[in-house]
Each structure stands twice: as structure tokens, then as C-alpha cells.
Design an enzyme around this catalytic site. Structure first.
Site, PDB file in Angstrom:
ATOM      1  N   GLU A 285      13.722  79.567  21.893  1.00 19.34           N
ATOM      2  CA  GLU A 285      13.042  80.833  21.554  1.00 19.34           C
ATOM      3  C   GLU A 285      13.293  81.812  22.690  1.00 19.34           C
ATOM      4  OE1 GLU A 285      11.680  81.543  18.720  1.00 19.34           O
ATOM      5  OE2 GLU A 285      12.165  79.541  18.000  1.00 19.34           O
ATOM      6  N   CYS A 319       6.963  88.435  25.144  1.00 15.58           N
ATOM      7  CA  CYS A 319       8.203  88.534  24.371  1.00 15.58           C
ATOM      8  C   CYS A 319       7.980  89.405  23.146  1.00 15.58           C
ATOM      9  CB  CYS A 319       8.654  87.147  23.960  1.00 15.58           C
ATOM     10  SG  CYS A 319       7.358  86.222  23.161  1.00 15.58           S
TER      11      CYS A 319
HETATM   12  P1  NAD Z   1      13.982  82.478  32.026  1.00 11.59           P
HETATM   13  O1  NAD Z   1      15.008  82.327  30.953  1.00 11.59           O
HETATM   14  O2  NAD Z   1      14.415  83.077  33.293  1.00 11.59           O
HETATM   15  O3  NAD Z   1      13.370  81.041  32.411  1.00 11.59           O
HETATM   16  C1  NAD Z   1      12.761  80.210  31.451  1.00 11.59           C
HETATM   17  C2  NAD Z   1      12.842  78.774  31.935  1.00 11.59           C
HETATM   18  O4  NAD Z   1      14.213  78.379  31.963  1.00 11.59           O
HETATM   19  C3  NAD Z   1      12.313  78.573  33.356  1.00 11.59           C
HETATM   20  O5  NAD Z   1      11.637  77.342  33.422  1.00 11.59           O
HETATM   21  C4  NAD Z   1      13.574  78.534  34.184  1.00 11.59           C
HETATM   22  O6  NAD Z   1      13.421  77.823  35.396  1.00 11.59           O
HETATM   23  C5  NAD Z   1      14.526  77.829  33.246  1.00 11.59           C
HETATM   24  N1  NAD Z   1      15.954  78.042  33.500  1.00 11.59           N
HETATM   25  C6  NAD Z   1      16.534  79.098  34.107  1.00 11.59           C
HETATM   26  N2  NAD Z   1      17.873  78.929  34.149  1.00 11.59           N
HETATM   27  C7  NAD Z   1      18.134  77.747  33.543  1.00 11.59           C
HETATM   28  C8  NAD Z   1      19.332  77.020  33.252  1.00 11.59           C
HETATM   29  N3  NAD Z   1      20.538  77.475  33.589  1.00 11.59           N
HETATM   30  N4  NAD Z   1      19.223  75.857  32.590  1.00 11.59           N
HETATM   31  C9  NAD Z   1      18.014  75.382  32.209  1.00 11.59           C
HETATM   32  N5  NAD Z   1      16.865  76.006  32.470  1.00 11.59           N
HETATM   33  C10 NAD Z   1      16.919  77.176  33.127  1.00 11.59           C
HETATM   34  O7  NAD Z   1      12.749  83.249  31.370  1.00 11.59           O
HETATM   35  P2  NAD Z   1      11.373  83.666  32.052  1.00 11.59           P
HETATM   36  O8  NAD Z   1      11.624  84.810  32.976  1.00 11.59           O
HETATM   37  O9  NAD Z   1      10.665  82.479  32.572  1.00 11.59           O
HETATM   38  O10 NAD Z   1      10.533  84.166  30.795  1.00 11.59           O
HETATM   39  C11 NAD Z   1      10.657  85.440  30.261  1.00 11.59           C
HETATM   40  C12 NAD Z   1      11.572  85.424  29.062  1.00 11.59           C
HETATM   41  O11 NAD Z   1      11.057  84.525  28.098  1.00 11.59           O
HETATM   42  C13 NAD Z   1      11.655  86.766  28.355  1.00 11.59           C
HETATM   43  O12 NAD Z   1      12.983  86.974  27.954  1.00 11.59           O
HETATM   44  C14 NAD Z   1      10.746  86.587  27.146  1.00 11.59           C
HETATM   45  O13 NAD Z   1      11.025  87.434  26.070  1.00 11.59           O
HETATM   46  C15 NAD Z   1      11.018  85.153  26.815  1.00 11.59           C
HETATM   47  N6  NAD Z   1       9.935  84.575  26.009  1.00 11.59           N
HETATM   48  C16 NAD Z   1      10.170  84.324  24.693  1.00 11.59           C
HETATM   49  C17 NAD Z   1       9.156  83.815  23.894  1.00 11.59           C
HETATM   50  C18 NAD Z   1       9.368  83.522  22.432  1.00 11.59           C
HETATM   51  O14 NAD Z   1       8.532  82.834  21.843  1.00 11.59           O
HETATM   52  N7  NAD Z   1      10.434  83.988  21.836  1.00 11.59           N
HETATM   53  C19 NAD Z   1       7.899  83.570  24.454  1.00 11.59           C
HETATM   54  C20 NAD Z   1       7.702  83.827  25.823  1.00 11.59           C
HETATM   55  C21 NAD Z   1       8.740  84.327  26.596  1.00 11.59           C
END
Ligand code: NAD
Length: 524
Positions: A285, A319
């Protein structure tokens, strides 16, 4: 066991609830300074590297420190989970459901404590922090009920002489990779659904919110989830997260986060390594660039109220947040005239204060990203409103709301998720033009329409390309079981968290056909 019902939100207009929460906040503030090691098989594991988690309103205030898991810890956690997998998969679903019910009961008791920690660790204003914990309670309870239903299997055609069954088996080791913006709710939703469906789980929280995650994992263990079934592995996304996604023993990746990381996970999952014995499955997501379309006959009071909630709730760091406001030309000037003072009246301050409308952004990078984008927008388009620096707290990652008009619809500001309290306004000549503009991004998470025209509402239902469409109401604040949540297009795979189909992603269907004609009596 009871049927699912949403947990009511706190009512902070009640002074006794306000007083109680203020004292819990003070208590949690004094307790801060925790150390959160990895937890593998129930044992704390220190790695020699610590990542501080700071209060974004006062970055010198350390909420806690989390261990940074290395490849050794990833390997040990997966090995431990694998050993528990068959036992957990065979544990009766009723037992798994009881454990989740007990976890929900514990979280109800500790609800204010967790919400207070969310205020301090990720800068949520009170109501948002409470709603995050309430969502976690809802997810625990919803997936508890869902797992019991799933275990019934589905009916298939029967013929004389054979018995046909259709049921579901868990996928195996599941890596839950969570974002910081719903540090309790989303993490709880992903972890509890995977556990309910019989998978063993490794939780990898976001770098900005590991302390809340560590307490949530502890709560699940205290509720009776076996220690080897649930591991806690804080670490960097690029290291720990990536290692979990790439490991050939991890069968299921549950990810919520940014588009860039989500798409990279899908690429990895789509390329099985030679050591892999199955096709990995990913529940992904991602972000949004969500639009609200305001029609010429919209109720302006409702529309402005809805825009304020949708765009600036939790500083625009949802989000689902609205970042594009598309307004019919007949109403545009009147809406702008009223929206500017309404936005200027929002209070930007430490979320520890109950009067806070907007708290800080999550970290220094977010503040730089958003302030730079607003400064660039001010140079190239009309900045209708930006917070005067003297109205922002001196310390902390505060940024304040901004409204930008005459933004180029093809520009990054109009197309890419910024994840902050910034809204681009667009003037359109017709409702259809507004919908076309709303659809003109790669994202498709939430969308909203304010209109009194039944035919325009129908047009939106038919052609607004989003996972969650909201008509004449704010576009944030979906509730478990009532507005199952998840995006379309590049916002997600269409799996809806808190919806009736969600658990199906976490299992593999299995068909069993037995010949029931007798073939004589076996010899002893
Ligand atoms: P992010 O993608 O930076 O990180 C999310 C998670 O992924 C963290 O735990 C991070 O450590 C991990 N991660 C980062 N790089 C990775 C890799 N290469 N491999 C595996 N894991 C990795 O996102 P964020 O800043 O934590 O959250 C904000 C984002 O999340 C925004 O884009 C927001 O829209 C989205 N979001 C979406 C929903 C939804 O339901 N669609 C809900 C909440 C947040």
C-alpha cells in the site's frame, strides 16, 4: 465471541477526559528514554548500534533508542520464526482469535498511554493520536472475527462418491514493514491480520517510530502470542527492510509506505532467487496525491470544513490527505476568500497542547522537503497563504500550512506526493474537467467530491479513479469495517485494509478431494 464493532473515539470536549489525558501525557513524558533492543524468540538482542527516536516537537528530547538489526539478527529472527511456523499454522483458529481478543482488551486498557506516546514520538495532535490507537483496537478485533470466518472455507460442488473441501492455509514467514504515520494502527493491522491467518511475523517498524512498535509487540506477547511466533526487528529500511524482503525464506511481505519503496519491493518479489521454494507474495500500500473536486453548487461551509480536515489533519502526513483542491470557476473566488482566513486561523504548536491544530512534521528531512517546495512554489506560482515564520515554534520540525494557486498541473508539486500541509488549488470550467484533472496523476488512493448534483455524484462514482471515494465529507478518517481502505493505480494493489477480502491475501487456498466410495476393509 462477539461480532465486530468500531471502538468509539475519545471526546476531548469533555473536561474530565482532557484532564486525564494531560496527566497521562505528563507521565509518559517522564518515562521517556527507553531502550528497545531487537526481540528474537522472546529474548532481547542488543546489536551495538542504536537509533535515537526523537520528539519532533523538541528534537533534543529523546523518546527512546532502538537497536539497529544487522544481517545476523535478520537471519536469527527468520530462523526462529521458521521453527515456529508449522506449530502456529496448526494452532486452532479459535486460540489465535482469543489471543487477538485479549490483545484488543489490553490495548483498550492502555489506550491513553499509547496515544500519549504517539503525541511524543510522532507529533500527533491528541485526537489523531487517539484515533490511531483506536484503529489498532479495531484491526485486532476485526481480523479476529475475519479469521474465524475464513477458517470455515468456501462451499464447492459435491458429487456422490467424493467429498470436496476448499480452505486456506497460511503462507509462512511474514515480514511486516510499517510506516511511521500510523505507527500503532497500520502496524497493528498488518501484524494482527498476518497472525490471525496463521503466519509467523517479523515486525520491522519505521525508523521514526520504533518505540511505539516495541511496546505494541510487547503487548501482543503479554496477550499470549508465543514469543517465537512474533519477532521485533527495528532497523534501517535499506538494511533490515531490504534483507527481509530479499530473504528466500520470507514468503509474505506486508508493506505500507512510499511509492518508491513499494515498487522496489514488488520488483524484488517478482524475481525469485534460486534458493526460493515458492513465489513470494506482497501486500503493498503506497502514497497518494489526493484531490477534492468542489462543484459549482457545493455547500461552501461543508466544503471548507472538509478541506481543512482532509488537508491539514496530522499536518497533511496521512496517505489519504488532500493535496489538490479543484474548484469550479463559479465558486473559486468565494471559496478562496473564505479558505485563506480559515487556514490562517489554524494553530501550529506543540501537540502536547490540546489546542493544537497542526504539530511538527516528522523529521528534519520532511521539514526541508516541504519548506523548499513551498518556497519554490512561491517563486513560480501564486502562494495564497504560507505560515509566517514568526508564528511557528522556534524549536522542532514545524512548517505550517500553505496554499498554492496557479500551479502547473504537470509540475512535481501537482503530481508527486509531498506529505505535508500544502494544497495546490486549480480552477476548472466544468465538473467533468475537474474530474479529468483529478484523475490526471499516477496515484489513485482517495478522492472527494462536494456537489449537490445527483448526476455529478454519479459521474464521480463511475469515473473517479481512486480506491476510496468520499462524497460530501472529508476524505480522511476511514474506519475499519466501514470504509475498507486502500488505493488503486500506483497507490496500491487493491487490497483493502479493514475490509472483507483482506485476509485472503495472507493465505493460499487449498482444495482437498477425497474418494468416499468404500474399497474394502484394510487388513490389520
Ligand atoms: P517509507 O517508504 O520511507 O518507509 C516505509 C517502511 O519501509 C519503513 O519501515 C522503512 O524503514 C522501510 N523501507 C525503506 N526502504 C526500504 C527498502 N529498500 N526495503 C524494505 N523496506 C524499506 O515510507 P514512510 O515515510 O515510513 O511513510 C510515508 C509513506 O507511506 C507515504 O508515502 C504515505 O502515503 C505512505 N502510506 C500509505 C498508506 C496506505 O494505506 N496506502 C498508509 C500510510 C502511509
Amino acid at each position: 465471541m462477539t461480532a465486530f464493532q468500531n471502538e468509539p473515539l475519545a471526546d476531548f470536549s469533555d473536561s474530565s477526559q482532557r484532564t486525564r489525558f494531560a496527566s497521562t501525557l505528563e507521565q509518559v513524558r517522564r518515562e521517556c528514554g527507553w531502550k528497545a533492543p531487537c526481540v528474537i524468540g522472546g529474548q532481547p538482542v542488543v546489536t551495538g548500534r542504536w537509533l535515537p527516536s526523537v520528539n519532533p516537537a523538541h528534537p533534543s528530547h529523546i523518546v527512546g533508542q532502538a537497536a539497529l538489526a544487522r544481517s545476523e539478527e535478520v537471519d536469527r529472527a527468520i530462523a526462529c520464526a521458521l521453527r515456529a511456523q508449522a506449530r502456529w499454522a496448526r494452532t486452532p483458529v479459535e486460540t489465535r482469535a482469543e489471543l487477538l481478543q485479549s490483545a484488543a482488551a489490553r490495548l483498550r486498557q492502555q489506550r491513553a498511554w499509547f496515544a500519549a506516546l504517539a503525541v511524543l514520538e510522532v507529533g500527533k495532535p491528541w485526537r489523531e493520536a487517539d484515533a490511531d490507537v483506536v484503529e489498532a483496537i479495531d484491526f485486532l478485533d476485526y481480523y479476529r472475527a475475519g479469521a474465524l470466518e475464513l477458517a470455515q472455507g468456501k462451499a464447492v460442488i459435491q458429487q456422490p462418491g467424493e467429498s470436496n473441501r476448499y480452505g486456506y492455509v497460511p503462507r509462512g514467514v511474514c515480514a511486516v514493514i510499517a510506516p511511521w504515520n500510523f505507527p500503532v494502527g497500520i502496524l497493528a493491522g498488518m501484524a494482527s491480520s498476518a497472525l490471525a491467518a496463521g503466519n509467523v511475523v517479523i515486525v520491522k517498524p519505521a525508523e521514526q517510530s520504533p518505540i511505539l512498535a516495541s511496546f505494541f509487540v510487547r503487548l501482543l506477547h503479554e496477550a499470549g502470542v508465543p514469543e517465537d511466533v512474533l519477532q521485533y526487528l527495528p532497523g534501517l529500511g535499506e538494511e533490515t527492510g531490504r534483507a527481509l524482503v530479499e530473504d528466500p525464506r520470507v514468503a509474505l511481505v506486508m508493506f505500507t509506505g512510499s511509492k518508491a519503496v513499494g515498487l522496489s519491493i514488488l520488483r524484488t518479489v517478482g524475481n525469485p532467487s534460486a534458493a526460493q521454494r515458492f513465489v513470494k507474495h506482497a501486500v503493498v500500500e503506497m502514497g497518494g496525491k489526493n484531490a477534492i473536486v468542489v462543484d459549482e453548487d457545493a455547500d461552501l461551509d461543508e466544503a471548507i470544513h472538509g478541506v481543512l480536515i482532509s488537508a491539514f489533519g496530522y499536518q497533511g502526513q496521512k496517505c489519504s490527505a488532500a493535496s489538490r483542491l479543484i474548484v469550479h470557476a463559479a465558486l473559486y473566488d468565494r471559496l478562496v476568500e473564505r479558505l485563506i482566513p480559515a487556514v490562517a486561523g489554524l494553530r501550529v504548536c506543540d501537540p502536547i497542547e490540546p489546542r493544537c491544530d497542526l504539530g511538527p512534521l516528522i523529521d528534519a528531512d520532511a521539514k526541508t522537503r516541504v519548506t523548499t517546495a513551498v518556497a519554490e512554489a512561491a517563486a513560480s506560482s501564486t502562494c495564497l497563504y504560507r505560515s509566517p515564520p514568526e508564528r511557528l515554534p522556534a524549536e522542532g520540525f514545524f512548517c505550517g500550512p500553505a496554499l498554492c494557486a496557479e500551479v502547473d498541473p504537470r509540475s512535481p508539486l501537482a503530481q508527486e506526493e509531498l506529505f505535508g500541509p500544502v494544497v495546490c488549488l486549480f480552477r476548472v470550467r466544468s465538473f467533468s474537467e475537474g474530474l479529468a484533472l483529478a484523475n490526471d496523476t499516477a496515484y489513485g488512493l482517495t478522492g472527494g467530491v462536494y456537489s449537490r448534483s445527483p448526476s455529478h455524484l454519479k459521474e464521480a462514482i463511475d469515473s473517479f479513479q481512486v480506491g476510496n471515494l468520499y462524497l460530501n465529507r472529508p476524505i480522511t478518517g476511514s474506519l475499519v469495517g466501514r470504509q475498507p481502505f486502500g488505493g488503486a493505480k500506483l497507490s496500491g494493489l487493491g487490497t483493502k485494509a479493514g475490509g472483507p477480502d483482506y485476509l485472503l491475501q495472507l493465505v493460499v487456498p487449498k482444495t482437498i478431494c477425497e474418494n468416499t466410495t468404500r474399497h474394502g476393509i484394510p487388513l490389520e
